[in-house]
Scaffold this motif. Structure first.
Motif, PDB file in Angstrom:
ATOM      1  N   GLU A  96      31.693  23.820   1.459  1.00  0.00           N
ATOM      2  CA  GLU A  96      30.633  24.826   1.428  1.00  0.00           C
ATOM      3  C   GLU A  96      30.723  25.749   2.644  1.00  0.00           C
ATOM      4  OE1 GLU A  96      27.526  26.949  -0.200  1.00  0.00           O
ATOM      5  OE2 GLU A  96      28.860  25.420  -1.046  1.00  0.00           O
ATOM      6  N   VAL A  97      31.126  25.195   3.784  1.00  0.00           N
ATOM      7  CA  VAL A  97      31.269  26.008   4.995  1.00  0.00           C
ATOM      8  C   VAL A  97      32.368  27.063   4.816  1.00  0.00           C
ATOM      9  CG1 VAL A  97      32.076  25.965   7.402  1.00  0.00           C
ATOM     10  CG2 VAL A  97      30.323  24.360   6.657  1.00  0.00           C
ATOM     11  N   VAL A  98      33.534  26.667   4.288  1.00  0.00           N
ATOM     12  CA  VAL A  98      34.614  27.654   4.147  1.00  0.00           C
ATOM     13  C   VAL A  98      34.290  28.663   3.045  1.00  0.00           C
ATOM     14  CG1 VAL A  98      36.388  26.131   5.081  1.00  0.00           C
ATOM     15  CG2 VAL A  98      36.026  26.195   2.603  1.00  0.00           C
ATOM     16  N   ARG A  99      33.523  28.230   2.031  1.00  0.00           N
ATOM     17  CA  ARG A  99      33.099  29.178   1.003  1.00  0.00           C
ATOM     18  C   ARG A  99      32.213  30.259   1.634  1.00  0.00           C
ATOM     19  NH1 ARG A  99      29.033  30.914  -1.552  1.00  0.00           N
ATOM     20  NH2 ARG A  99      27.663  29.565  -0.328  1.00  0.00           N
ATOM     21  N   ALA A 100      31.269  29.815   2.438  1.00  0.00           N
ATOM     22  CA  ALA A 100      30.384  30.764   3.105  1.00  0.00           C
ATOM     23  C   ALA A 100      31.158  31.634   4.094  1.00  0.00           C
ATOM     24  CB  ALA A 100      29.265  30.011   3.829  1.00  0.00           C
ATOM     25  N   ALA A 101      32.122  31.029   4.791  1.00  0.00           N
ATOM     26  CA  ALA A 101      32.915  31.768   5.783  1.00  0.00           C
ATOM     27  C   ALA A 101      33.698  32.897   5.124  1.00  0.00           C
ATOM     28  CB  ALA A 101      33.848  30.821   6.523  1.00  0.00           C
ATOM     29  N   CYS A 102      34.267  32.621   3.958  1.00  0.00           N
ATOM     30  CA  CYS A 102      35.061  33.642   3.268  1.00  0.00           C
ATOM     31  C   CYS A 102      34.208  34.862   2.900  1.00  0.00           C
ATOM     32  CB  CYS A 102      35.696  33.052   2.004  1.00  0.00           C
ATOM     33  SG  CYS A 102      37.118  31.982   2.317  1.00  0.00           S
ATOM     34  N   GLN A 103      32.948  34.657   2.674  1.00  0.00           N
ATOM     35  CA  GLN A 103      32.070  35.757   2.260  1.00  0.00           C
ATOM     36  C   GLN A 103      31.692  36.671   3.426  1.00  0.00           C
ATOM     37  OE1 GLN A 103      28.714  34.015   0.219  1.00  0.00           O
ATOM     38  NE2 GLN A 103      29.963  33.266  -1.477  1.00  0.00           N
ATOM     39  N   ALA A 192      41.185  34.525   6.884  1.00  0.00           N
ATOM     40  CA  ALA A 192      41.481  35.929   7.198  1.00  0.00           C
ATOM     41  C   ALA A 192      41.637  36.748   5.925  1.00  0.00           C
ATOM     42  CB  ALA A 192      42.740  36.014   8.046  1.00  0.00           C
ATOM     43  N   ASP A 193      42.214  36.115   4.885  1.00  0.00           N
ATOM     44  CA  ASP A 193      42.397  36.798   3.595  1.00  0.00           C
ATOM     45  C   ASP A 193      41.139  36.739   2.731  1.00  0.00           C
ATOM     46  OD1 ASP A 193      45.010  37.272   4.330  1.00  0.00           O
ATOM     47  OD2 ASP A 193      45.818  35.547   3.231  1.00  0.00           O
ATOM     48  N   ARG A 194      40.135  36.003   3.217  1.00  0.00           N
ATOM     49  CA  ARG A 194      38.902  35.783   2.472  1.00  0.00           C
ATOM     50  C   ARG A 194      39.201  35.193   1.088  1.00  0.00           C
ATOM     51  NH1 ARG A 194      34.718  40.678   3.803  1.00  0.00           N
ATOM     52  NH2 ARG A 194      33.306  39.112   2.906  1.00  0.00           N
ATOM     53  N   ASP A 195      40.182  34.274   1.088  1.00  0.00           N
ATOM     54  CA  ASP A 195      40.650  33.630  -0.140  1.00  0.00           C
ATOM     55  C   ASP A 195      39.948  32.279  -0.265  1.00  0.00           C
ATOM     56  OD1 ASP A 195      42.026  32.328  -2.177  1.00  0.00           O
ATOM     57  OD2 ASP A 195      43.972  33.169  -1.610  1.00  0.00           O
ATOM     58  N   GLU A 196      38.842  32.269  -0.988  1.00  0.00           N
ATOM     59  CA  GLU A 196      38.036  31.054  -1.084  1.00  0.00           C
ATOM     60  C   GLU A 196      38.793  29.908  -1.748  1.00  0.00           C
ATOM     61  OE1 GLU A 196      33.988  29.587  -3.355  1.00  0.00           O
ATOM     62  OE2 GLU A 196      34.136  31.689  -2.744  1.00  0.00           O
ATOM     63  N   ALA A 197      39.564  30.195  -2.783  1.00  0.00           N
ATOM     64  CA  ALA A 197      40.309  29.151  -3.487  1.00  0.00           C
ATOM     65  C   ALA A 197      41.342  28.505  -2.570  1.00  0.00           C
ATOM     66  CB  ALA A 197      40.984  29.733  -4.729  1.00  0.00           C
TER      67      ALA A 197
END
Length: 226
Positions: A96-103, A192-197
């Motif tokens: 959930e943290v990296v999902r939020a970070a990507c946004q 950096a790429d905002r690549d959530e997957a």
């Protein structure tokens, strides 16, 4: 009635006892299953039994002691169920943290991670394990902060501590540092790429590396498990 000074002094004494016992337990200087006596600990630290009792309660809250009425207090043995739960919770929070970070990710955030990663590579090349562990801690904490969820790191650390004590029994952990750094680099790129997957995939792989260690320690040191 206790004065404020008395309360402060007792709290300080409790902290000293707690911190000493905590370090001894997580480093396995005191092994799982070991009996601990309030009276003996109080004598060792030259304090009354109350701060020792308070320290014991804090350690029990962290699943490090097992306190039972009319029975000896023991250092808690490892539990595959509790370890599995800690593993599950940490993964859920980090995903959930990296999902939020990507946004919300910005280029300047990547610069902060790059500085940390450079230091990780330096200390790993010098085989400075303690320094790497601190930078690893800082790396995950920084991502939580940059994602806008700084308090999530408290949960991550609580879960991590429950597994770290077990990992002391594994002799091969230090050799994994280079692999962990590569995971960190891959995660930084995904952010950096905002690549959530890709970020989620990297976190799953990164945290999954501990599973083999848990299985090996369980097989080799069954006497320390419930």
């Amino acid at each position: 009635m206790q004065s404020i000074t008395d309360k402060i002094e007792r709290r300080t004494t409790t902290d000293i006892v707690y911190e000493s016992l905590y370090e001894a337990i997580v480093s396995l200087e005191i092994l799982p299953g070991t009996k601990l006596s309030e009276a003996d600990i109080a004598k060792k630290f030259e304090v009354s039994r109350q701060p020792v009792r308070d320290a014991f309660n804090r350690l029990e809250a962290q699943d490090l002691l097992l306190i039972r009425p009319q029975k000896a207090t023991r250092v808690r043995s490892f539990s595959m169920e509790r370890i599995g739960h800690a593993r599950f919770v940490r993964l859920a929070v980090e995903l959930e943290v990296v999902r939020a970070a990507c946004q919300v990710w910005r280029p300047e955030y990547s610069k902060l991670l790059e500085d940390n990663l450079k230091r990780q590579k330096d200390v790993v090349s010098r085989k400075e394990a303690e320094e790497f562990h601190q930078l690893d801690y800082d790396f995950h904490r920084l991502i939580c902060e940059l994602s806008g969820n700084p308090l999530a790191f408290d949960t991550i650390q609580e879960c991590k501590r429950k597994i770290d004590r077990l990992c002391v029994l594994s002799l091969g952990r230090e050799s994994e540092a280079e692999t962990l750094v590569r995971d960190h680099v891959a995660l930084a790129k995904a952010l950096a790429d905002r690549d959530e997957a890709k970020a989620s995939e990297t976190i799953r792989r990164h945290l999954g590396r501990i599973d083999k260690t848990i299985e090996e320690v369980h097989a080799k040191h069954a006497k320390y498990f419930e």
